[in-house]
Design a protein around this motif. Structure first.
Motif, PDB file in Angstrom:
ATOM      1  N   GLU A   4     -27.063 -34.164  21.078  1.00  0.00           N
ATOM      2  CA  GLU A   4     -26.133 -33.046  21.290  1.00  0.00           C
ATOM      3  C   GLU A   4     -24.699 -33.554  21.434  1.00  0.00           C
ATOM      4  O   GLU A   4     -23.768 -32.988  20.859  1.00  0.00           O
ATOM      5  N   LEU A   8     -21.527 -32.880  18.969  1.00  0.00           N
ATOM      6  CA  LEU A   8     -20.260 -32.373  19.508  1.00  0.00           C
ATOM      7  C   LEU A   8     -19.112 -33.299  19.130  1.00  0.00           C
ATOM      8  O   LEU A   8     -18.028 -32.841  18.745  1.00  0.00           O
ATOM      9  N   SER A  11     -18.343 -32.738  15.447  1.00  0.00           N
ATOM     10  CA  SER A  11     -17.618 -31.478  15.274  1.00  0.00           C
ATOM     11  C   SER A  11     -16.173 -31.618  15.741  1.00  0.00           C
ATOM     12  O   SER A  11     -15.234 -31.147  15.085  1.00  0.00           O
ATOM     13  N   GLY A  12     -15.989 -32.282  16.866  1.00  0.00           N
ATOM     14  CA  GLY A  12     -14.640 -32.491  17.386  1.00  0.00           C
ATOM     15  C   GLY A  12     -13.791 -33.336  16.457  1.00  0.00           C
ATOM     16  O   GLY A  12     -12.619 -33.043  16.216  1.00  0.00           O
ATOM     17  N   THR A  15     -12.835 -31.299  13.346  1.00  0.00           N
ATOM     18  CA  THR A  15     -11.782 -30.342  13.698  1.00  0.00           C
ATOM     19  C   THR A  15     -10.458 -31.061  13.905  1.00  0.00           C
ATOM     20  O   THR A  15      -9.420 -30.625  13.407  1.00  0.00           O
ATOM     21  N   ALA A  90     -17.846 -32.953  28.021  1.00  0.00           N
ATOM     22  CA  ALA A  90     -18.488 -32.110  26.998  1.00  0.00           C
ATOM     23  C   ALA A  90     -18.021 -30.669  27.121  1.00  0.00           C
ATOM     24  O   ALA A  90     -17.653 -30.039  26.121  1.00  0.00           O
ATOM     25  N   GLU A  91     -18.020 -30.143  28.334  1.00  0.00           N
ATOM     26  CA  GLU A  91     -17.565 -28.760  28.528  1.00  0.00           C
ATOM     27  C   GLU A  91     -16.081 -28.621  28.197  1.00  0.00           C
ATOM     28  O   GLU A  91     -15.648 -27.635  27.612  1.00  0.00           O
ATOM     29  N   ARG A  94     -15.791 -28.631  24.408  1.00  0.00           N
ATOM     30  CA  ARG A  94     -16.237 -27.340  23.858  1.00  0.00           C
ATOM     31  C   ARG A  94     -15.154 -26.275  24.028  1.00  0.00           C
ATOM     32  O   ARG A  94     -14.873 -25.509  23.115  1.00  0.00           O
ATOM     33  N   ALA A  95     -14.554 -26.234  25.206  1.00  0.00           N
ATOM     34  CA  ALA A  95     -13.493 -25.252  25.463  1.00  0.00           C
ATOM     35  C   ALA A  95     -12.283 -25.524  24.572  1.00  0.00           C
ATOM     36  O   ALA A  95     -11.688 -24.588  24.024  1.00  0.00           O
ATOM     37  N   LEU A  97     -12.264 -27.033  21.603  1.00  0.00           N
ATOM     38  CA  LEU A  97     -12.596 -26.653  20.225  1.00  0.00           C
ATOM     39  C   LEU A  97     -12.600 -25.139  20.049  1.00  0.00           C
ATOM     40  O   LEU A  97     -12.186 -24.634  19.006  1.00  0.00           O
ATOM     41  N   ALA A  98     -13.052 -24.419  21.065  1.00  0.00           N
ATOM     42  CA  ALA A  98     -13.042 -22.955  20.987  1.00  0.00           C
ATOM     43  C   ALA A  98     -11.616 -22.422  20.904  1.00  0.00           C
ATOM     44  O   ALA A  98     -11.347 -21.447  20.199  1.00  0.00           O
TER      45      ALA A  98
END
Length: 151
Positions: A4, A8, A11-12, A15, A90-91, A94-95, A97-98
């Motif tokens: 996971e 991530l 993906s990061g 991006t 990680a959190e 995620r934030a 990238l969002a």
């Protein structure tokens, strides 16, 4: 959990590299630098990001896809290490990238409304951000010339 975090990080990195060659890079750079710096030296991270961006632009202009892949790989590795070393990273990523790419790949959600006016349209009307490699064959209706006059 490792898979996971690897996904991530990938993906990061994708991006991040995409943002480096976009118009929104300046705003994204500051946020990304804060993520990587944590409590460290943000200016150093900004210089590293700037150097990667310059290399990426030069690689793309030269058509050197290998160099572009290497840059993405380097940032993927760096992201993965950050995710493994910091429990809350990680959190935070995620934030981030969002915020930077809410619809994935930088697409922004919204409403588009168009109006075509000014007379009769004798062909389809298209709107797009980018269209390439398409050919449209449109015939004029019978009795009407292309300039709108009667035959």
């Amino acid at each position: 959990m490792e898979a996971e975090l690897a996904a991530l990080a990938a993906s990061g990195a994708t991006t991040l590299v995409g943002l480096m060659v976009s118009e929104t890079w300046t705003q994204a750079r500051d946020r990304v630098a804060r993520f990587f710096a944590g409590a460290g030296d943000e200016e150093t991270v900004e210089r590293e990001l700037g150097a990667s961006r310059a290399e990426l632009i030069a690689a793309r202009e030269a058509g050197d896809e290998g160099a572009a892949v290497d840059i993405e790989d380097a940032w993927r590795t760096r992201l993965r290490l950050a995710l493994l070393s910091e429990p809350g990273a990680a959190e935070e990523l995620r934030a981030l990238l969002a915020q930077l790419a809410p619809e994935g790949n930088g697409a922004r959600a919204g409403t588009v409304s168009n109006s075509v006016s000014g007379g009769t349209q004798y062909a389809p009307v298209f709107q797009a951000q980018q269209i390439s490699g398409l050919t449209f064959h449109v015939q004029s209706p019978r009795g009407v010339e292309r300039d709108g006059g009667e035959r």
